[in-house]
Design an enzyme around this catalytic site. Structure first.
Site, PDB file in Angstrom:
ATOM      1  N   ASP A   1       0.884  -1.173   0.000  1.00 12.47           N
ATOM      2  CA  ASP A   1       0.000   0.000   0.000  1.00 12.47           C
ATOM      3  C   ASP A   1       0.918   1.219   0.000  1.00 12.47           C
ATOM      4  O   ASP A   1       1.522   1.546   1.018  1.00 12.47           O
ATOM      5  CB  ASP A   1      -0.883  -0.035   1.260  1.00 12.47           C
ATOM      6  CG  ASP A   1      -1.727   1.233   1.427  1.00 12.47           C
ATOM      7  OD1 ASP A   1      -1.732   2.077   0.500  1.00 12.47           O
ATOM      8  OD2 ASP A   1      -2.369   1.376   2.486  1.00 12.47           O
TER       9      ASP A   1
ATOM     10  N   GLU B   1      -7.343   0.438  -4.529  1.00 14.48           N
ATOM     11  CA  GLU B   1      -7.350   0.320  -3.066  1.00 14.48           C
ATOM     12  C   GLU B   1      -8.681  -0.240  -2.525  1.00 14.48           C
ATOM     13  O   GLU B   1      -8.668  -1.113  -1.656  1.00 14.48           O
ATOM     14  CB  GLU B   1      -7.030   1.676  -2.431  1.00 14.48           C
ATOM     15  CG  GLU B   1      -5.559   2.050  -2.619  1.00 14.48           C
ATOM     16  CD  GLU B   1      -5.268   3.533  -2.445  1.00 14.48           C
ATOM     17  OE1 GLU B   1      -6.182   4.278  -2.038  1.00 14.48           O
ATOM     18  OE2 GLU B   1      -4.131   3.950  -2.722  1.00 14.48           O
TER      19      GLU B   1
ATOM     20  N   LYS C   1       2.833  11.184  -3.342  1.00 16.25           N
ATOM     21  CA  LYS C   1       1.812  10.484  -4.130  1.00 16.25           C
ATOM     22  C   LYS C   1       0.879  11.473  -4.834  1.00 16.25           C
ATOM     23  O   LYS C   1       0.355  11.197  -5.904  1.00 16.25           O
ATOM     24  CB  LYS C   1       1.018   9.554  -3.210  1.00 16.25           C
ATOM     25  CG  LYS C   1      -0.057   8.731  -3.904  1.00 16.25           C
ATOM     26  CD  LYS C   1      -0.640   7.746  -2.909  1.00 16.25           C
ATOM     27  CE  LYS C   1      -1.861   7.032  -3.415  1.00 16.25           C
ATOM     28  NZ  LYS C   1      -2.393   6.106  -2.409  1.00 16.25           N
TER      29      LYS C   1
END
Length: 620
Positions: free
Chosen positions: A23, A187, A87
């Site tokens: 993740d 996700e 990100k």
């Protein structure tokens, strides 16, 4: 005789190779794997440092790179050399950031193009891909140290709303970290797998995944049918998250202590101190009724849970409005949702959990650690890809990346390796020369950054593009790969409707051994490939900058002083001199110097143009 690998630290039998789930988060990242004995997913806690690795990269004066917990400490002491929330920048241009540019405490370069952003640290320039690769490298090293075995393959998660270029940037970061990225998965899909939803092919469900992370919020509505996850709707805010809950506390303390907000913003050290205290308060208030602390004995940091909930109520209400919008887009009601899954550390805030459960009319699932749930699901997906779950159907995938050649002989990936087929993907391109009427589309297959290292499949010309200035035509290049592995490539110029297409069979003539060799080469040469790509991209940026500034001087030289013209010409010449140097940092430094020197002129000339236009206007 068969070889059996034994983990010397535990004595347990090892799988031949561990495929991990990662993740890669805005605020925190983590890595998980399937335990070989109980077959359950587990987040890796290397050396007892915790499962969570803050997504923070710090560059020391000595040129060392520090990632994670230790790097986070430098947010207050050396913010200019400490990169967080990278990100947010993946696959983005400077123009994409809009009004959020001031959010970052480090320097983001504006090269006046739609090229991807770069971050300046001292005299070095980094792309978000390189910085993300540093985080992935840290996760990989922690996994290898903990599991006592090499880790070369991974499944990495991304938000459901990530576009093609953001997904490709994530893949590139994995490659640069020495990982073969077997699959990029959404996700929310990973979170539902962690809860065991969607693993059985017979299962049919509609679920909502509410993800409130440190820096982003999104709500995804998924339909699960025969093991296939379909995103029905997604909504949210990429600039709303736990950080905003912290900011409400900070603003409250500023008011209570009668501080000046501007002073706080300019004092990076104090602003980071306040940020860390606020984060501590938010966590404490999930179980305590109040929080009390101070900064240097001067600034009192006290808040009750009631006050905190009052402050964050409008933010929580915004997330619920996003849930309403997502349901509306999916044409569903809350009653039609079978399960609600909570993801992200900020969902531990009682007000958030209660508001979501109330809106959907059912208790939300939060039995798994909300920080870990996405990584755990990625590990389950990795286990499926490893073929260890025989009950799950694996759809056919494409074995090698498919893409086209772009400026400087670079490969631009359109359908990444391991994409499920049939599939369709596309990108938009434009012309690089004024009046260009033809565009050559060269189709390649392979994993390397330079097309000369890949396999050419086809080439055709899109002819008859109307003559326009460079950058005006919009050409959509679409790849359609059917279930038989036949690839159709089509190019369409959107303004004129001119189109051309070609059909090829990508896998034709390649043995499994050749495919495997191409994959090995891509991992072995990842660092040098990325270095070559970055030099080419820097050179292209520099050439565009030279062209823009020279054109600007021709048209607007009369509005500049002799000294300004002279300095600009010197800086242009300096940039021209380093274009062939082969050092991306030297080129980008010259670009940055020229951009900083000329941007005030551009604003001044714009003001003059506006005044002249206004003066010439007649009022009827």
């Amino acid at each position: 005789m068969a070889k059996v690998a034994i983990n010397l630290s535990t004595g347990s039998i090892q799988q031949e190779e561990v495929i991990v789930g990662i993740d890669l988060g805005t605020t925190n990242s983590l890595v998980a794997y399937i335990h070989p004995e109980d077959k359950k997913p587990i987040a890796i806690n290397d050396q007892g440092r915790g499962t969570i690795v803050p997504s923070v990269v710090h560059f020391t004066q000595q040129g060392e790179t520090i990632v994670g917990n230790e790097a986070k400490e430098y947010l207050t002491t050396d913010p200019a050399n400490t990169i967080y929330s990278v990100k947010r920048l993946l696959g983005k241009s400077y123009q994409d950031l809009g009004e959020h540019r001031d959010y970052f405490g480090y320097k983001i370069i504006d090269d006046n193009t739609e090229g991807l952003v770069k971050i300046r640290v001292g005299d070095r320039f980094y792309s978000p891909i390189e910085l993300s690769a540093e985080i992935l490298k840290e996760l990989r090293e922690r996994a290898e140290h903990s599991l006592k075995t090499p880790v070369n393959r991974a499944v990495i998660t991304v938000p459901a709303y990530f576009n093609d270029s953001q997904r490709q940037a994530t893949r590139d970061a994995g490659k640069l970290a020495g990982l073969e990225v077997l699959r990029i998965i959404n996700e929310p899909t990973a979170a539902s797998l962690a809860y065991g939803i969607g693993i059985s092919p017979e299962e049919e469900k509609t679920i909502a995944v509410y993800d409130l992370g440190g820096g982003t919020f999104d709500i995804s509505i998924l339909s699960i049918h025969q093991g296939i996850f379909e995103v029905l709707a997604t909504n949210g805010d990429t600039y709303l998250g736990g950080d905003d809950l912290d900011r409400e506390i900070i603003n409250y303390w500023i008011k209570e202590n009668e501080l000046v907000a501007d002073t706080i913003n300019q004092d990076k050290h104090l602003s980071q101190e306040l940020r860390l205290k606020a984060e501590e308060a938010k966590k404490a208030l999930s179980s305590a009724a109040e929080y009390t602390s101070d900064i240097d004995g001067k600034i009192r940091c006290h808040i009750t849970r009631d006050k905190f909930e009052e402050l964050i109520q409008p933010i929580v209400a915004r997330t619920i409005r996003s849930c309403e919008q997502a349901l509306s887009d999916a044409k569903l009601t809350p009653e039609q949702i079978d399960a609600v899954i909570m993801v992200g550390g900020s969902t531990r805030v009682p007000l958030v959990y209660n508001a979501v459960s109330e809106f959907f009319g059912k208790p939300a699932n939060n039995s798994l650690n909300p920080d870990e749930v996405v990584a755990l699901g990625a590990a389950i997906q990795a286990d499926i890809l490893a073929g260890n779950r025989k009950d799950i159907l694996l759809l056919d995938v494409t074995p090698l990346t498919l893409g086209i050649e772009t400026m400087g002989g670079l490969m631009d990936s359109i359908i990444p390796r391991n994409s499920k087929i049939p599939t369709k993907a596309g990108r938009q391109y434009t012309t690089s020369v004024d009046g260009q009427v033809n565009m050559k589309i060269s189709v390649y297959q392979g994993e390397r950054d330079l097309v000369k290292e890949n396999r050419k499949l086809a080439e055709f010309d899109l002819k008859g593009i109307p003559a326009m200035p460079a950058g005006f035509p919009k050409v959509d290049v679409n790849f359609i790969l059917n279930a038989d592995g036949i690839l159709k490539v089509e190019a369409i110029e959107l303004r004129s409707g001119v189109r051309q297409e070609v059909e090829v069979k990508p896998q034709y003539g390649l043995t499994d051994a050749q495919v495997e060799q191409m994959l090995m080469d891509s991992i072995t040469h990842a660092r040098e490939d990325v270095a070559a790509r970055m030099v080419i991209e820097a050179r292209t940026t520099g050439e565009q900058m030279v062209y823009q500034v020279e054109q600007f001087l021709k048209k607007n030289g009369q509005h500049l002083t002799e000294d300004e013209v002279s300095l600009t010409q010197t800086n242009v010449q300096n940039l021209k001199n380093v274009l062939t140097s082969g050092d991306k940092d030297t080129i980008l430094k010259a670009v940055d110097t020229l951009e900083e020197q000329t941007s005030p002129f551009a604003e001044r000339v714009m003001q003059i143009s506006i005044k002249q236009a206004m003066a010439g206007k007649k009022i009827e």
